[in-house]
Write a protein that holds these residues in place. Structure first.
Motif, PDB file in Angstrom:
ATOM      1  N   THR A 241       0.442   3.481  -7.775  1.00 34.67           N
ATOM      2  CA  THR A 241      -0.120   3.692  -6.421  1.00 34.67           C
ATOM      3  C   THR A 241      -1.554   3.748  -5.989  1.00 34.67           C
ATOM      4  O   THR A 241      -2.215   3.175  -5.581  1.00 34.67           O
TER       5      THR A 241
ATOM      6  N   GLU B 161      -3.389  -7.659   3.813  1.00 31.09           N
ATOM      7  CA  GLU B 161      -2.026  -6.995   4.108  1.00 31.09           C
ATOM      8  C   GLU B 161      -1.437  -6.582   2.853  1.00 31.09           C
ATOM      9  O   GLU B 161      -1.185  -7.328   2.115  1.00 31.09           O
ATOM     10  N   THR B 162      -0.832  -5.230   2.966  1.00 30.11           N
ATOM     11  CA  THR B 162      -0.300  -4.731   1.635  1.00 30.11           C
ATOM     12  C   THR B 162       1.059  -4.054   1.729  1.00 30.11           C
ATOM     13  O   THR B 162       1.341  -3.592   3.330  1.00 30.11           O
ATOM     14  N   ASP B 163       1.833  -3.899   1.061  1.00 30.49           N
ATOM     15  CA  ASP B 163       3.225  -3.393   1.078  1.00 30.49           C
ATOM     16  C   ASP B 163       3.161  -2.674  -0.351  1.00 30.49           C
ATOM     17  O   ASP B 163       3.895  -3.061  -1.215  1.00 30.49           O
ATOM     18  N   ILE B 164       2.742  -1.501  -0.266  1.00 30.63           N
ATOM     19  CA  ILE B 164       2.773  -0.836  -1.378  1.00 30.63           C
ATOM     20  C   ILE B 164       3.401   0.584  -1.299  1.00 30.63           C
ATOM     21  O   ILE B 164       2.987   1.591  -0.539  1.00 30.63           O
ATOM     22  N   PRO B 165       4.544   0.813  -1.928  1.00 31.08           N
ATOM     23  CA  PRO B 165       5.326   2.106  -1.858  1.00 31.08           C
ATOM     24  C   PRO B 165       4.685   3.061  -2.413  1.00 31.08           C
ATOM     25  O   PRO B 165       3.661   3.093  -3.298  1.00 31.08           O
TER      26      PRO B 165
ATOM     27  N   ARG C  95      -2.444 -11.218   0.686  1.00 35.55           N
ATOM     28  CA  ARG C  95      -1.289 -10.259   0.975  1.00 35.55           C
ATOM     29  C   ARG C  95      -0.649  -9.673  -0.612  1.00 35.55           C
ATOM     30  O   ARG C  95      -0.736 -10.577  -1.577  1.00 35.55           O
TER      31      ARG C  95
ATOM     32  N   ASN D  91       1.977  -7.265  -2.490  1.00 37.02           N
ATOM     33  CA  ASN D  91       3.308  -6.434  -2.399  1.00 37.02           C
ATOM     34  C   ASN D  91       3.480  -5.648  -3.912  1.00 37.02           C
ATOM     35  O   ASN D  91       3.311  -6.562  -4.902  1.00 37.02           O
TER      36      ASN D  91
ATOM     37  N   TYR E 235       7.096  -4.134  -5.976  1.00 39.92           N
ATOM     38  CA  TYR E 235       8.450  -4.054  -5.880  1.00 39.92           C
ATOM     39  C   TYR E 235       9.111  -3.043  -7.112  1.00 39.92           C
ATOM     40  O   TYR E 235       8.855  -3.761  -8.370  1.00 39.92           O
TER      41      TYR E 235
END
Length: 462
Positions: A318, A340-344, A378, A380, A382
């Motif tokens: 991360t 646009e990001t989706d980084i846990p 975008r 992402n 997972y």
């Protein structure tokens, strides 16, 4: 046709020819034996008739031609001729079957196809019957008489037909057995070659160190394996030299390029130069910058080719990605691209941190470079517990379907003019694939021409 099938056909063909020759010998031998036995029986019967008639010479004069005699039932065809070759005796069978007297066949047996004189006899639809005929002379009171004795060969013909059927069945059975044996033997003979072929298919530029195991017997397979191993030695040496040459050449170019960059940067700062020369210096400086980037990329690629080892450590993926995005923030703002990001949080990965950082730099650089002004990106991540899956989507001109796999090849560019305009050399994705493979990961690319492109990467957690 495969070699296994050819060997099988050769074995089957050779076996059938051998069996056919043997069957022909057996057939001829079996065909002669019944004839010899029949000839012996005809001789014995003629001797018996001659002795019987010789004992009673008056019997010949007392008989009339129209009177019949039976010799051992009705199985024999019999005629007795007087000295002037007129028939004086005949059996019942001689009234049904016509066998003419052939004077040149005396004292030896021969085969004759006789015609039926009476259709009432039960021989089916046959009009001719093969007979074995024997004509013998005998003396009675200084007069020479002839005995013409014949026996039907129908049983012999039936036996020969059965023999032919048996031989035909035997040939068919032997052909089937030979085919099974030949196919099995061919498979055993070619088994080492199949093993060599399977191993050769697995050897590529990454596994050139593998070698074909040599058998104990020094046969042709041993020689083939030795020659192939020698060829692999030469290929491995050539690949190693090529990689080393690329690394050395790229390294040697670094210093002259750095000196030229300093020179052009210093020259561009002189305000007393004519405007034409200043424009030329700026253009040369831009080309030199492209050359510097190419050399650095070649160095990175050659380092991966020559040294495939990894400096494995457990690091926070991360934080690595966020630092890369921070470096690209000014460029995103300049191109007006929406991210646009989706980084846990707190995703950790085992691997070479510097090499994986290079992966993200390359794919982010492509996502910005090959995008529309005001486009979208975008990103992402997972984590499924076994692997980390990353997906980078960007709008842009896209990639044709036929070029999607080729973009991972070194120096391959979808559109040469467009890549030259953006300063690309066709090495970024090649380095990405190399690093991902070193980490036992998988990289793939999907795209819609004129719309978007998506890069998917999967890294195993361990």
């Amino acid at each position: 046709m495969k070699i296994r099938h050819k060997i099988t056909l050769w074995i089957v063909g050779t076996g059938i020819l051998t069996s056919l020759a043997f069957s022909l010998v057996v057939f001829l031998e079996m065909r002669e034996q019944p004839l010899q036995i029949l000839d012996s029986q005809l001789n014995l019967t003629c001797d018996a008739v001659a002795k019987e008639v010789s004992k009673n010479p008056d019997f010949l004069e007392a008989q009339k031609f129209n009177r019949t005699i039976i010799v051992q039932g009705s199985r024999y065809w019999l005629k007795i001729y007087d000295p002037i070759l007129q028939p004086i005796y005949q059996s019942e069978l001689s009234r049904i079957v016509d066998i003419p007297l052939l004077s040149n066949k005396r004292n030896r047996a021969y085969t004759f196809d006789a015609h039926l004189l009476n259709n009432d006899v039960n021989h089916g639809e046959k009009e001719e019957i093969a007979f074995r005929v024997l004509v013998v002379e005998f003396q009675v009171e200084n007069n020479t008489y002839l005995i013409q004795l014949a026996s039907s060969m129908e049983k012999i013909d039936e036996e020969i037909s059965e023999l032919l059927r048996a031989l035909g069945f035997g040939l068919a059975l032997s052909a089937a057995i030979l085919f099974c044996i030949g196919y099995f033997m061919a498979g055993q003979i070619l088994k080492p070659i199949s093993a060599i072929n399977s191993l050769i298919l697995k050897i590529n530029e990454k596994t050139l160190s593998q070698r074909i195991p040599l058998g104990k017997s020094r046969d042709e397979i041993f020689e083939l394996s030795t020659h192939l191993n020698n060829m692999l030695d030469r290929l491995e040496f050539s690949f190693a030299q090529q990689k080393q040459y690329l690394a050395d050449a790229s390294h040697e170019l670094k210093s002259p390029i750095a000196m030229l960059r300093l020179f052009f940067e210093d020259a561009a700062q002189h305000s007393d130069l004519p405007e034409v020369w200043q424009n030329k210096l700026v253009g040369l400086q831009r080309n030199l910058l492209r050359l510097d980037r190419l050399v650095k990329t070649l160095l990175a690629l050659s380092a991966l080719e020559v040294n495939e080892s990894l400096n494995v450590e457990n690091f926070c993926l991360t934080e690595l990605i966020l630092s890369v995005l921070e470096d690209f923030a000014p460029l995103l703002q300049k191109t007006n691209i929406h991210l646009e990001t989706d980084i846990p949080q707190n995703i950790y990965l085992q691997g070479d941190k510097d090499k994986i950082r290079r992966v993200f730099i390359n794919i982010f650089d492509n996502a910005i470079k090959y995008n529309f002004n005001g486009g979208e990106i975008r990103f992402n991540i997972y984590d499924d517990g076994k692997s980390v899956k990353l997906s980078l989507y960007n709008t842009g001109p896209g990639i044709p379907y036929a070029d999607r796999e080729k973009v991972f090849e070194a120096f391959y560019r979808v559109e040469k003019s467009r890549s030259t305009h953006y300063g690309g050399a066709g090495l970024g994705l090649s380095i990405v694939k190399k690093i991902v493979n070193l980490h036992r990961g998988v990289v793939s690319i999907e795209s819609e021409l004129g719309e978007w492109t998506r890069v998917d990467i999967t890294f195993p957690l361990t």
